[in-house]
Design an enzyme around this catalytic site. Structure first.
Site, mmCIF file in Angstrom:
data_model
loop_
_atom_site.group_PDB
_atom_site.id
_atom_site.type_symbol
_atom_site.label_atom_id
_atom_site.label_comp_id
_atom_site.label_asym_id
_atom_site.label_seq_id
_atom_site.Cartn_x
_atom_site.Cartn_y
_atom_site.Cartn_z
ATOM 1 N N THR A 79 -20.505 12.208 -34.337
ATOM 2 C CA THR A 79 -21.495 11.235 -34.824
ATOM 3 C C THR A 79 -22.794 11.399 -34.045
ATOM 4 O OG1 THR A 79 -21.962 8.884 -35.208
ATOM 5 C CG2 THR A 79 -20.498 9.386 -33.360
ATOM 6 N N SER A 80 -23.923 11.212 -34.740
ATOM 7 C CA SER A 80 -25.221 11.409 -34.092
ATOM 8 C C SER A 80 -25.611 10.226 -33.213
ATOM 9 C CB SER A 80 -26.301 11.664 -35.145
ATOM 10 O OG SER A 80 -26.332 10.590 -36.070
ATOM 11 N N VAL A 97 -16.640 7.763 -45.306
ATOM 12 C CA VAL A 97 -16.141 7.088 -46.499
ATOM 13 C C VAL A 97 -15.195 7.996 -47.288
ATOM 14 C CG1 VAL A 97 -18.130 5.536 -46.606
ATOM 15 C CG2 VAL A 97 -18.220 7.701 -47.851
ATOM 16 N N HIS A 106 -17.395 1.684 -42.658
ATOM 17 C CA HIS A 106 -18.506 1.774 -43.625
ATOM 18 C C HIS A 106 -18.011 1.861 -45.067
ATOM 19 C CE1 HIS A 106 -21.532 3.305 -40.345
ATOM 20 N NE2 HIS A 106 -21.320 2.013 -40.299
ATOM 21 N N ASN A 159 -18.972 16.907 -29.892
ATOM 22 C CA ASN A 159 -20.050 17.210 -30.825
ATOM 23 C C ASN A 159 -20.450 18.673 -30.635
ATOM 24 O OD1 ASN A 159 -22.660 17.030 -32.368
ATOM 25 N ND2 ASN A 159 -22.194 14.836 -32.283
ATOM 26 N N CYS A 165 -16.672 -5.540 -57.226
ATOM 27 C CA CYS A 165 -17.437 -6.295 -58.221
ATOM 28 C C CYS A 165 -18.348 -7.279 -57.489
ATOM 29 C CB CYS A 165 -16.489 -7.047 -59.160
ATOM 30 S SG CYS A 165 -17.368 -8.098 -60.333
HETATM 31 C C1 BJW Z 1 -20.203 18.086 -35.570
HETATM 32 C C2 BJW Z 1 -19.766 19.099 -36.398
HETATM 33 C C3 BJW Z 1 -18.562 19.691 -36.047
HETATM 34 C C4 BJW Z 1 -21.588 18.430 -37.225
HETATM 35 N N1 BJW Z 1 -17.909 19.266 -34.958
HETATM 36 N N2 BJW Z 1 -19.539 17.688 -34.500
HETATM 37 C C5 BJW Z 1 -33.289 -0.775 -35.298
HETATM 38 C C6 BJW Z 1 -32.585 -0.637 -34.111
HETATM 39 C C7 BJW Z 1 -31.179 -0.758 -34.092
HETATM 40 C C8 BJW Z 1 -30.476 -1.017 -35.246
HETATM 41 C C9 BJW Z 1 -31.202 -1.164 -36.423
HETATM 42 C C10 BJW Z 1 -32.586 -1.038 -36.431
HETATM 43 N N3 BJW Z 1 -33.008 -1.214 -37.713
HETATM 44 C C11 BJW Z 1 -31.929 -1.439 -38.500
HETATM 45 C C12 BJW Z 1 -30.822 -1.402 -37.716
HETATM 46 C C13 BJW Z 1 -29.411 -1.572 -38.150
HETATM 47 C C14 BJW Z 1 -28.941 -0.368 -38.955
HETATM 48 C C15 BJW Z 1 -29.194 0.896 -38.129
HETATM 49 O O1 BJW Z 1 -28.461 1.228 -37.216
HETATM 50 N N4 BJW Z 1 -30.236 1.653 -38.493
HETATM 51 C C16 BJW Z 1 -30.589 2.869 -37.734
HETATM 52 C C17 BJW Z 1 -30.914 4.000 -38.698
HETATM 53 C C18 BJW Z 1 -31.728 2.533 -36.808
HETATM 54 N N5 BJW Z 1 -27.515 -0.565 -39.165
HETATM 55 C C19 BJW Z 1 -27.075 -1.243 -40.192
HETATM 56 O O2 BJW Z 1 -27.829 -1.691 -41.053
HETATM 57 C C20 BJW Z 1 -25.583 -1.505 -40.238
HETATM 58 N N6 BJW Z 1 -25.350 -2.893 -40.370
HETATM 59 C C21 BJW Z 1 -25.751 -3.767 -39.449
HETATM 60 O O3 BJW Z 1 -26.312 -3.423 -38.425
HETATM 61 O O4 BJW Z 1 -25.413 -5.038 -39.780
HETATM 62 C C22 BJW Z 1 -25.863 -6.073 -38.911
HETATM 63 C C23 BJW Z 1 -24.769 -6.551 -38.053
HETATM 64 C C24 BJW Z 1 -24.055 -5.703 -37.239
HETATM 65 C C25 BJW Z 1 -23.069 -6.189 -36.422
HETATM 66 C C26 BJW Z 1 -22.779 -7.531 -36.422
HETATM 67 C C27 BJW Z 1 -23.477 -8.398 -37.244
HETATM 68 C C28 BJW Z 1 -24.478 -7.905 -38.046
HETATM 69 C C29 BJW Z 1 -24.944 -0.827 -41.447
HETATM 70 C C30 BJW Z 1 -24.969 0.647 -41.336
HETATM 71 C C31 BJW Z 1 -24.460 1.281 -42.611
HETATM 72 C C32 BJW Z 1 -24.496 2.791 -42.531
HETATM 73 N N7 BJW Z 1 -24.218 3.334 -43.796
HETATM 74 C C33 BJW Z 1 -24.203 4.798 -43.939
HETATM 75 C C34 BJW Z 1 -24.149 5.165 -45.445
HETATM 76 C C35 BJW Z 1 -22.946 4.612 -46.110
HETATM 77 C C36 BJW Z 1 -21.828 5.588 -46.161
HETATM 78 C C37 BJW Z 1 -22.066 6.699 -47.130
HETATM 79 O O5 BJW Z 1 -22.819 6.568 -48.091
HETATM 80 O O6 BJW Z 1 -21.445 7.754 -46.898
HETATM 81 O O7 BJW Z 1 -23.105 5.353 -43.216
HETATM 82 S S1 BJW Z 1 -25.620 5.604 -43.265
HETATM 83 C C38 BJW Z 1 -24.788 7.019 -42.695
HETATM 84 O O8 BJW Z 1 -24.949 7.085 -41.269
HETATM 85 C C39 BJW Z 1 -23.291 6.769 -42.973
HETATM 86 C C40 BJW Z 1 -22.676 7.190 -41.672
HETATM 87 O O9 BJW Z 1 -21.416 6.580 -41.533
HETATM 88 C C41 BJW Z 1 -23.690 6.771 -40.660
HETATM 89 C C42 BJW Z 1 -23.581 7.496 -39.340
HETATM 90 O O10 BJW Z 1 -23.842 8.861 -39.513
HETATM 91 P P1 BJW Z 1 -23.010 9.920 -38.663
HETATM 92 O O11 BJW Z 1 -21.591 9.825 -39.015
HETATM 93 O O12 BJW Z 1 -23.359 9.804 -37.245
HETATM 94 O O13 BJW Z 1 -23.563 11.288 -39.302
HETATM 95 P P2 BJW Z 1 -24.820 12.179 -38.878
HETATM 96 O O14 BJW Z 1 -25.087 13.092 -40.003
HETATM 97 O O15 BJW Z 1 -25.941 11.353 -38.413
HETATM 98 O O16 BJW Z 1 -24.310 13.001 -37.616
HETATM 99 C C43 BJW Z 1 -23.308 13.985 -37.724
HETATM 100 C C44 BJW Z 1 -22.998 14.505 -36.324
HETATM 101 O O17 BJW Z 1 -21.940 15.407 -36.411
HETATM 102 C C45 BJW Z 1 -24.184 15.231 -35.682
HETATM 103 O O18 BJW Z 1 -24.356 14.744 -34.352
HETATM 104 C C46 BJW Z 1 -23.712 16.691 -35.638
HETATM 105 O O19 BJW Z 1 -24.201 17.402 -34.502
HETATM 106 C C47 BJW Z 1 -22.215 16.530 -35.571
HETATM 107 N N8 BJW Z 1 -21.455 17.622 -36.119
HETATM 108 N N9 BJW Z 1 -20.721 19.270 -37.411
HETATM 109 C C48 BJW Z 1 -18.480 18.281 -34.190
HETATM 110 N N10 BJW Z 1 -18.078 20.704 -36.784
#
Ligand code: BJW
Length: 244
Positions: free
Chosen positions: A177-178, A93, A109, A203, A117
């Site tokens: 991404t994780s 974001v 995201h 990664n 709003c």
């Molecule tokens: C490096 C590095 C370097 C470090 N070089 N690498 C059960 C099963 C399956 C799904 C679900 C479930 N229960 C619920 C769900 C759905 C849910 C979900 O997936 N939950 C899981 C936790 C299980 N998903 C949702 O609710 C999504 N919506 C949805 O599914 O709607 C339904 C739908 C979908 C499609 C069609 C129709 C309907 C919405 C998800 C919203 C996520 N929001 C967030 C927060 C908002 C943003 C913010 O505040 O900033 O988004 S959560 C957070 O996680 C954020 C990120 O974008 C997102 C992903 O995280 P990311 O980017 O992977 O970060 P990290 O920290 O996890 O990983 C970092 C990585 O970098 C690591 O691997 C490091 O090793 C690496 N790294 N330094 C290279 N230098």
């Protein structure tokens, strides 16, 4: 191999980690003792709006203190010099891709620098703090402005465009991404529907989805992406020259 090929890039929090933006999981994964799921959900916002607004206010303010890293600039270069279709999808974001020069970019995201709003749906640029006193400039109502962020349980933006691009991708790069949050965690499977798609994960460690990738680059994005982009562009330009 034709030089005109389709690339889709997905980035996550690891992309901005070396710029000083904390990731969500792992060692720095807690914010003041709260898991991301507690603050990034409609339920969390309803339970404690002040806490959630503060979480995003602090992150919005912190954005002013960080800069894009060499990985962001490498992706902007790839977009500029690539002769086929290019789409960068970010889960982040922050605005570091834009500041590095990326233009063909979707924030699935949401964006820290926008507010929405909940009364009239107006989305506007926002660089200051939000609170329950903030008034919507479009409808005039107070207390309805929230961060323009996709929380858990909400549907990410631009999914149709992203899915179509993935289905026709020849190269899919999955960066920092994780692979635990869906639907982004399923993008490699969608791209793999094309059996000749080149799937590359970047990664610093193995992830939940590493096994889906035919190629893996282990190391920090600021080091690995510039090297990879240089190689990819020179291979593609050489191929194009041979095909003339
Ligand atoms: C490096 C590095 C370097 C470090 N070089 N690498 C059960 C099963 C399956 C799904 C679900 C479930 N229960 C619920 C769900 C759905 C849910 C979900 O997936 N939950 C899981 C936790 C299980 N998903 C949702 O609710 C999504 N919506 C949805 O599914 O709607 C339904 C739908 C979908 C499609 C069609 C129709 C309907 C919405 C998800 C919203 C996520 N929001 C967030 C927060 C908002 C943003 C913010 O505040 O900033 O988004 S959560 C957070 O996680 C954020 C990120 O974008 C997102 C992903 O995280 P990311 O980017 O992977 O970060 P990290 O920290 O996890 O990983 C970092 C990585 O970098 C690591 O691997 C490091 O090793 C690496 N790294 N330094 C290279 N230098």
């Amino acid at each position: 191999m034709s030089a005109e090929r389709n690339i889709v890039v997905l980035t996550g929090a690891g992309m901005s980690a070396e710029s000083g933006v904390p990731t969500f999981r792992g060692e720095d994964g807690l914010w003041e003792g709260h898991h991301i799921e507690m603050v990034a959900s409609p339920e969390g916002f309803a339970r404690d709006p002040k806490l959630v607004q503060r979480f995003y206010n602090l992150r919005r303010a912190a954005l002013k203190t960080v800069e894009p890293n060499a990985g962001h600039f490498a992706l902007a270069r790839l977009e500029r010099e690539w002769r086929g279709n290019f789409l960068l999808v970010t889960q982040n974001v922050d605005d570091l891709h834009e500041r590095a020069g990326s233009e063909k970019l979707l924030h699935m995201h949401g964006e820290l620098l926008k507010a929405r709003c909940t009364n009239c749906g107006e989305v506007c640029s926002w660089s200051e703090d939000l609170s329950s006193d903030t008034r919507c400039a479009a409808c005039g109502k107070t207390g309805e402005m929230r961060p323009h962020i996709v929380w858990f349980g909400e549907v990410p933006f631009e999914l149709e465009t992203i899915t179509n691009a993935l289905k026709s991708a020849d190269i899919f790069l999955c960066i920092g991404t994780s692979g635990v949050v869906y639907p982004a965690a399923g993008f490699a499977r969608t791209a793999a529907q094309n059996p000749s798609c080149r799937l590359v994960e970047f990664n610093i460690e193995s992830t939940e989805i590493s096994r889906q990738f035919r190629e893996r680059v282990i190391g920090p994005v600021s080091v690995e992406l510039p090297k990879f982009v240089e190689q990819l562009l020179s291979d593609t330009h050489r191929q194009a020259w041979l095909e003339r």
